[in-house]
Scaffold this motif. Sequence first.
Motif, PDB file in Angstrom:
ATOM      1  N   ASP A  34       0.810  -1.266  -0.063  1.00 20.82           N
ATOM      2  CA  ASP A  34       0.052   0.046  -0.038  1.00 20.82           C
ATOM      3  C   ASP A  34       0.796   1.197   0.045  1.00 20.82           C
ATOM      4  OD1 ASP A  34      -2.694  -1.386   0.453  1.00 20.82           O
ATOM      5  OD2 ASP A  34      -1.658  -2.111   2.113  1.00 20.82           O
ATOM      6  N   LEU A  35       2.022   1.142   0.508  1.00 22.44           N
ATOM      7  CA  LEU A  35       3.026   2.239   0.496  1.00 22.44           C
ATOM      8  C   LEU A  35       4.489   1.792   0.388  1.00 22.44           C
ATOM      9  CD1 LEU A  35       2.831   5.462   1.291  1.00 22.44           C
ATOM     10  CD2 LEU A  35       3.351   4.608   3.654  1.00 22.44           C
ATOM     11  N   VAL A  36       5.292   2.449  -0.264  1.00 16.39           N
ATOM     12  CA  VAL A  36       6.700   2.083  -0.409  1.00 16.39           C
ATOM     13  C   VAL A  36       7.412   3.131   0.323  1.00 16.39           C
ATOM     14  CG1 VAL A  36       8.642   1.496  -1.863  1.00 16.39           C
ATOM     15  CG2 VAL A  36       6.394   0.817  -2.421  1.00 16.39           C
ATOM     16  N   LEU A  37       8.539   2.844   1.237  1.00 22.43           N
ATOM     17  CA  LEU A  37       9.515   3.725   1.947  1.00 22.43           C
ATOM     18  C   LEU A  37      11.075   3.432   1.318  1.00 22.43           C
ATOM     19  CD1 LEU A  37       8.265   3.363   5.538  1.00 22.43           C
ATOM     20  CD2 LEU A  37       7.272   4.964   3.757  1.00 22.43           C
ATOM     21  N   VAL A  38      11.821   4.488   1.099  1.00 22.78           N
ATOM     22  CA  VAL A  38      13.145   4.464   0.713  1.00 22.78           C
ATOM     23  C   VAL A  38      13.791   5.171   1.576  1.00 22.78           C
ATOM     24  CG1 VAL A  38      14.561   4.777  -1.105  1.00 22.78           C
ATOM     25  CG2 VAL A  38      12.535   3.956  -1.656  1.00 22.78           C
ATOM     26  N   SER A  39      14.697   4.614   2.428  1.00 22.13           N
ATOM     27  CA  SER A  39      15.411   5.385   3.561  1.00 22.13           C
ATOM     28  C   SER A  39      16.544   6.232   2.894  1.00 22.13           C
ATOM     29  CB  SER A  39      15.901   4.481   4.435  1.00 22.13           C
ATOM     30  OG  SER A  39      17.202   3.573   3.801  1.00 22.13           O
ATOM     31  N   HIS A  40      17.143   5.840   1.980  1.00 19.75           N
ATOM     32  CA  HIS A  40      18.043   6.687   1.421  1.00 19.75           C
ATOM     33  C   HIS A  40      18.789   5.955   0.033  1.00 19.75           C
ATOM     34  CE1 HIS A  40      20.642   3.539   3.454  1.00 19.75           C
ATOM     35  NE2 HIS A  40      21.560   3.966   2.674  1.00 19.75           N
ATOM     36  N   ALA A  41      19.727   6.785  -0.507  1.00 20.18           N
ATOM     37  CA  ALA A  41      20.044   6.554  -2.035  1.00 20.18           C
ATOM     38  C   ALA A  41      21.259   5.773  -2.267  1.00 20.18           C
ATOM     39  CB  ALA A  41      20.168   7.749  -2.810  1.00 20.18           C
ATOM     40  N   HIS A  42      21.768   4.960  -1.330  1.00 20.82           N
ATOM     41  CA  HIS A  42      22.707   3.907  -1.503  1.00 20.82           C
ATOM     42  C   HIS A  42      21.812   2.729  -2.218  1.00 20.82           C
ATOM     43  CE1 HIS A  42      25.619   5.165   1.537  1.00 20.82           C
ATOM     44  NE2 HIS A  42      26.229   5.739   0.418  1.00 20.82           N
ATOM     45  N   SER A  43      22.624   2.287  -3.227  1.00 18.82           N
ATOM     46  CA  SER A  43      22.086   1.329  -4.298  1.00 18.82           C
ATOM     47  C   SER A  43      21.814  -0.045  -3.682  1.00 18.82           C
ATOM     48  CB  SER A  43      22.931   0.990  -5.605  1.00 18.82           C
ATOM     49  OG  SER A  43      24.140   0.624  -5.204  1.00 18.82           O
ATOM     50  N   ASP A  44      22.308  -0.172  -2.492  1.00 19.51           N
ATOM     51  CA  ASP A  44      22.002  -1.626  -1.597  1.00 19.51           C
ATOM     52  C   ASP A  44      20.616  -1.234  -1.099  1.00 19.51           C
ATOM     53  OD1 ASP A  44      23.106   0.143   0.221  1.00 19.51           O
ATOM     54  OD2 ASP A  44      24.199  -1.445   1.164  1.00 19.51           O
ATOM     55  N   HIS A  45      19.921  -0.321  -1.263  1.00 17.20           N
ATOM     56  CA  HIS A  45      18.581  -0.124  -0.478  1.00 17.20           C
ATOM     57  C   HIS A  45      17.587   0.068  -1.351  1.00 17.20           C
ATOM     58  CE1 HIS A  45      19.941  -0.073   4.053  1.00 17.20           C
ATOM     59  NE2 HIS A  45      20.996   0.215   3.195  1.00 17.20           N
ATOM     60  N   TYR A  46      17.555  -0.195  -2.596  1.00 18.92           N
ATOM     61  CA  TYR A  46      16.588   0.108  -3.555  1.00 18.92           C
ATOM     62  C   TYR A  46      17.299  -0.497  -4.897  1.00 18.92           C
ATOM     63  CZ  TYR A  46      19.152   3.866  -5.971  1.00 18.92           C
ATOM     64  OH  TYR A  46      19.853   4.719  -6.658  1.00 18.92           O
ATOM     65  N   THR A  65      13.758  14.566  -0.530  1.00 15.48           N
ATOM     66  CA  THR A  65      13.951  15.294  -1.714  1.00 15.48           C
ATOM     67  C   THR A  65      15.530  15.096  -2.173  1.00 15.48           C
ATOM     68  OG1 THR A  65      12.626  17.156  -0.818  1.00 15.48           O
ATOM     69  CG2 THR A  65      14.207  17.707  -2.429  1.00 15.48           C
ATOM     70  N   ALA A  66      16.592  15.121  -1.207  1.00 16.19           N
ATOM     71  CA  ALA A  66      17.845  14.595  -1.907  1.00 16.19           C
ATOM     72  C   ALA A  66      17.882  13.276  -2.420  1.00 16.19           C
ATOM     73  CB  ALA A  66      18.779  14.970  -0.671  1.00 16.19           C
ATOM     74  N   SER A  67      17.317  12.429  -1.695  1.00 16.99           N
ATOM     75  CA  SER A  67      17.234  11.067  -2.442  1.00 16.99           C
ATOM     76  C   SER A  67      16.865  10.963  -3.689  1.00 16.99           C
ATOM     77  CB  SER A  67      16.528  10.073  -1.317  1.00 16.99           C
ATOM     78  OG  SER A  67      17.127   9.708  -0.029  1.00 16.99           O
ATOM     79  N   ARG A  68      15.603  11.548  -3.718  1.00 16.94           N
ATOM     80  CA  ARG A  68      15.074  11.688  -5.184  1.00 16.94           C
ATOM     81  C   ARG A  68      15.935  12.150  -6.115  1.00 16.94           C
ATOM     82  NH1 ARG A  68       9.091  13.689  -7.260  1.00 16.94           N
ATOM     83  NH2 ARG A  68       9.274  12.251  -9.091  1.00 16.94           N
TER      84      ARG A  68
END
Length: 321
Positions: A34-46, A65-68
Motif C-alpha cells: 500500500d506504500l513504499v518507503l526508501v530510506s536513502h539513495a545507496h544502491s543496496d537499499h533500492y 528530496t535529496a534521495s530523489r
Amino acid sequence: MRQFRIHISKGVFLEGDTTNILIDPLVLPSKRPDLVLVSHAHSDHYTPGVLRRISSTGVRILMSTASRMIIDPKKRLKNVVEINPGEKIESEKFTVEAFDAGHIIGSLQFRIELADVTFVYTGDFNLEKRIILEPAKPLSSDVLLIDATYGLPVYVFPKRQEIYSQLLSLVREKGSDREIALKARKLGVAQEVTALLSMATDLPVLVEPEIAVYNEIYEKFGEILGRYAINNNPSRGAPFVARLSRKFPRGIQSIPLTGWAMKSGIPLSSHGDFKQIIDYVRRSSPDIVIPVCGFREELSSYLLGEHGFSTANGEEIILNL
C-alpha cells in the motif's frame, strides 16, 4: 491481539491486517504494497527497476528530496511523495513520520504507526556528530527494526575526533610531497573527507569526478564542503579523494577509509558502529528488536543474552502484539 508479519529478504515487507508497507526494496514482493518507503539513495537499499514497476501501479513511494535528486533526477518515477525530517504522511490506516538518520545526505529513519503499534525502521544511521550532517536521534518504539551492518562487538570504532586527527596527521606527514589517495565510498564518507581536508589543511584537495557529482548535491542542501578541485588522477602534494573500489599503482599510497578497514586502513564509516547500535536500542526501549541487514543473528543473540531484550530473526517473523 494484533498480528503482523514481517518479511526480511532484500528489503522489508511489513504486513498488517489492513496495510502492507514495503521498505527499501531490492525485489518485488509477492503481495501488493500500500506504500513504499526508501530510506536513502545507496544502491543496496533500492533497485531502480523495482521502483519503476511499483510506481506504475499507483502505489505511493516516499523518499526525501535529496534521495530523489540522486535516485530519480529526471523525475520519471510516478507517485513519488517527497518527505523530509519532521514531516509525516497520515491516513485512517497508518501514519509515517520521517526523521534524520545521519548516514548520508537525505537519509531517513521512519516511525510507522499501525493499529496503535509503533514500528521504527532506522535504515542505515549514525548517532555521532561529524563535520557534516546532523546525527540521528534514537526514536522510542514498540518494535525496532535496526540496521546491523556492524552488529558484532569487534566493530567499535575510535571517536570521530581521533579518526580525524589520525587522518590529518597521515596526510600532513606523507601527503605533502608524494601522491596519496584516500579511498572512500563515493556517496557518504567521500564528502566527509572532502570537508575535513579542505577545512583543516592548507593543501590543495582533489576529488574524482564521480565524487564531485555527489559533493554538488550535498552543497545544494547546505552542507559546506570547502574548497576542492576535480581531477581524474592524484597529484604530488595534493590529497586525492577517490572511490573505494579504485585500484592504484604501487607508487601511489592508497588508504581505504571504511569500517571494514580497521586493520588495513582508517575505520571512517557513515554507519554507526556496534556501540552506537547498542546505544540506540537501549534509548529506544522497544518491546522487541528485529535486526535488519548485516550480522542479524549475532546481534539478536547479544541483545538477548547481554541486555535482556526480546529479539526476532529470520526471513519471516510473525508478531502477536
